[in-house]
Write a protein that holds these residues in place. Structure first.
Motif, PDB file in Angstrom:
ATOM      1  N   VAL A  89       0.856  -1.201   0.194  1.00  0.00           N
ATOM      2  CA  VAL A  89      -0.068  -0.160  -0.175  1.00  0.00           C
ATOM      3  C   VAL A  89       0.702   1.445  -0.114  1.00  0.00           C
ATOM      4  CG1 VAL A  89      -1.971  -0.964   1.015  1.00  0.00           C
ATOM      5  CG2 VAL A  89      -0.346  -0.019   2.336  1.00  0.00           C
ATOM      6  N   ARG A  90       2.198   1.083   0.116  1.00  0.00           N
ATOM      7  CA  ARG A  90       3.040   2.281  -0.078  1.00  0.00           C
ATOM      8  C   ARG A  90       3.619   2.573  -1.351  1.00  0.00           C
ATOM      9  NH1 ARG A  90       6.270   2.526   5.824  1.00  0.00           N
ATOM     10  NH2 ARG A  90       4.564   1.566   6.991  1.00  0.00           N
ATOM     11  N   ARG A 120      -5.517   1.206   2.018  1.00  0.00           N
ATOM     12  CA  ARG A 120      -4.502   2.310   2.766  1.00  0.00           C
ATOM     13  C   ARG A 120      -5.450   2.960   3.961  1.00  0.00           C
ATOM     14  NH1 ARG A 120       0.065   4.673   0.571  1.00  0.00           N
ATOM     15  NH2 ARG A 120      -0.455   6.781   1.822  1.00  0.00           N
ATOM     16  N   SER A 127      -3.740   9.786   2.526  1.00  0.00           N
ATOM     17  CA  SER A 127      -2.887  10.031   1.342  1.00  0.00           C
ATOM     18  C   SER A 127      -3.676  11.339   0.647  1.00  0.00           C
ATOM     19  CB  SER A 127      -3.194   8.862   0.297  1.00  0.00           C
ATOM     20  OG  SER A 127      -4.131   8.207   0.695  1.00  0.00           O
TER      21      SER A 127
END
Lengths: 431, 177
Positions: A89-90, A120, A127
């Motif tokens: 998810v990064r 996320r 984000s």
């Protein structure tokens, strides 16, 4: 997606499993099979403790089956799925199309942005993106662009707006639902003729698409459009015959339907608007040659009523505004663009201490904020990022009473050369 | 936190049977071990069953470094204290030359032992390894099997890339492994 209730149950089960496992560790190692690379699951699962916020504690487990019931291979062989998931998810968005093509398991995470960003969120990541509507230098067409605020490097275009009409900058209304990544573009003025519009377009960031929704009951341009709760309020502006309007309407976001609200006290176009303490603030702004103080009106949706704006607030509102720490901040179009803040207790504005705005930023500019950061997008789409800090007010040397003061630290985020000549219009933040 | 002037030692046994003797403070960097030691596990050798000796060596190196930083951080003007930048550089250096299978084992170890800092370093390394790669390179790196049917692969090829994305198939690029 599993319901929160089941997550809790799973988490409890996992904790219990962990406790049992830990007891085993103390007694003997024989109970625990040594895991080699390639083993799919490791049964010992201490809570993943990456510093990612509160969501991380209640992470649900990753489904191991695909939609057609076939068993998926682990995300990364040899790694517990939740660790692998915390890695994936990064991965920056630029690499998603590649990741999607790795295997079926990876595809199920990267296939839609909705799914990726949902994960996320579940894992506690924040984000934010800055959405900007800007006029393309060569065609004069309005184009949506996105900037990743976690690591701002360049603007990414979104699909073109589904309208052949050319809109004039800032003539339309724009309101966003930051948590959902949705925004509405309403009305506006066509740039080649004096004709206001009633169109309403919706952009959903996760689906990356525009849709046309129910038009406004009245065509308007240069009006106030702001979201309060689950409604968007549209007020004033200029009508088809370029007369000023006093009518106002509210848009129910869930029902996608417009209803009238009480008329404004006076017909007025809007230079800028804001939402403060649940009220809609609209100002017509200073107009050259600055002979008369601008008019401003305040709408309270709780009692469906318009009032005239406090004098100090209205007179000091000399640029695009942004809300931060429940205070209204303005970047003055004149006065060397020095950030100032409004104190409602005294109906006065104060300049915010800090370094000057980066020199790349020039008019016209568009302003927005997220957390404690202000984003100013200027011509050529250069961005100034201002970190605003709140300090308790020290009483010495001043009789004016207030609880705190603010300071700002600006930093420039230059845009690539390819955006030279582009003009920003409206910007919004997606969380 | 110091109970005695005499440094208490803890023995750890890796999955392949090697025994490591470390100071208790070093072992305590791992939250899992800290919890166990606080519940008093006396002088037994603690089996670290899912971690091989070379990985455990690396983990212990990390823990030792953490102890070195924190032990002197209470005093002012600490020469070992690192700025954000130095920490980043140190982390990068620590992870330098770690290949994908070692990385996976390190992640498993730091997850099992609950060492947040090391876990974060590993995750960052993993993300940096994925970035800029092509699907086959990623599969090779992490032993992922391509389980797409030809039809599915075709569908993915034809899916419109989102605003930001690179084309996974058609652009050429010089590989940097």
């Amino acid at each position: 997606m599993a319901l929160p209730g089941t997550w809790v149950a799973k988490e409890k089960r996992r904790t219990r499993r962990l406790k049992i496992a830990m007891q085993r560790v103390r007694v003997s190692s024989d109970y625990l099979p040594a895991k080699r690379l390639g083993d799919s699951q490791i049964c010992l699962v201490p809570k993943f403790r990456i510093s990612a916020g509160p969501g991380a504690a209640t992470a649900p487990s990753w489904e191991v089956e695909s939609s057609d019931g076939t068993l998926l291979q682990p995300i990364i062989p040899g790694l517990p799925d939740h660790v692998a998931l915390n890695c994936l998810v990064r991965v920056p968005v630029e690499n998603h199309s590649v990741c999607r093509a790795v295997c079926r398991t990876w595809r199920s995470l990267f296939y839609t942005k909705q799914r990726f960003f949902t994960w996320r969120k579940i894992l506690g990541f924040h984000s934010p993106w800055l959405f900007l509507l800007a006029l393309e230098s060569w065609s004069g067409k309005l184009q949506g662009l996105l900037l990743n605020l976690s690591c701002p490097s360049t603007w990414h275009p979104v699909p073109p707006i589904p309208s052949k009409r050319r809109l004039e900058a800032r003539s339309f209304g724009c309101a966003a639902i930051p948590q959902e990544g949705t925004l509405f573009l309403c009305g506006g003025m066509m740039s080649d003729e004096d004709c206001p519009l009633d169109i309403v377009l919706k952009f959903e960031m996760l689906k990356n698409r525009w849709t046309v929704v129910k038009p406004m009951p009245a065509a308007r341009s240069f009006f106030a459009a702001r979201k309060i709760g689950s409604y968007i309020y549209a007020a004033g502006g200029k009508s088809s015959d370029v007369r000023e309007l006093n009518s106002a309407q509210v848009f129910d976001i869930a029902k996608e339907d417009w209803q009238p609200i009480v008329d404004m006290r006076v017909a007025m176009p809007s230079y800028d608007s804001a939402v403060l303490d649940g009220k809609l603030l609209v100002t017509e702004g200073w107009i050259w040659p600055f002979m008369f103080a601008p008019r401003g009106q305040v709408y309270d949706p709780k009692i469906d009523r318009w009032e005239m704006m406090a004098e100090g607030l209205c007179e000091g509102w000399t640029g695009p505004s942004v809300l931060l720490y429940d205070h209204l901040f303005v970047i003055p179009e004149h006065e060397e663009m020095k950030l100032k803040v409004y104190y409602s207790e005294t109906d006065t504005w104060d300049t915010v201490e800090g370094n000057p705005m980066p020199e790349q930023i020039s008019k016209p500019f568009s302003v927005n904020a997220c957390d404690s950061n202000i984003f100013v997008v200027g011509k050529n789409l250069h961005v100034a990022l201002g970190k605003v800090e709140k300090q308790p007010f020290s009483a010495s040397g001043s009789e004016r009473k207030r609880l705190h003061t603010f300071s700002v630290k600006w930093q420039a985020v230059p845009a690539p050369e390819s955006f030279r000549g582009w003009t920003p219009s409206n910007s919004l933040v997606h969380e | 936190m110091s109970e005695s002037t005499e440094k208490k030692m803890v023995r750890l046994r890796s999955s392949d049977g090697e025994v490591f003797e470390v100071e208790e403070s070093v072992a305590k960097v791992a939250k899992t071990l800290q919890d166990m030691l606080e519940e008093d596990c006396a002088d037994a050798v603690i089996p670290i069953t899912c971690v091989r000796a070379p990985i455990l060596t690396k983990v212990i190196d990390y823990c030792k470094d953490q102890v070195m930083i924190s032990s002197s951080s209470s005093t002012t003007n600490n020469p070992n204290e690192r700025t954000e930048q130095e920490r980043k550089a140190w982390g990068q250096k620590f992870m330098e030359g770690v290949d994908s299978s070692t990385l996976c084992e390190l992640l498993v170890a730091s997850n099992f032992l609950n060492i947040e800092g090391l876990l974060n370093l590993g995750v960052d390394k993993m993300v940096s390894m994925i970035q800029g790669k092509y699907p086959q390179e990623i599969r090779d790196m992490f032993n992922v099997v391509n389980d797409f049917t030809p039809e599915e692969e075709e569908e993915i090829r034809n899916q419109n890339a989102w605003a930001f994305e690179r084309d996974p198939y058609y652009k050429k690029r010089s590989s940097s492994k």
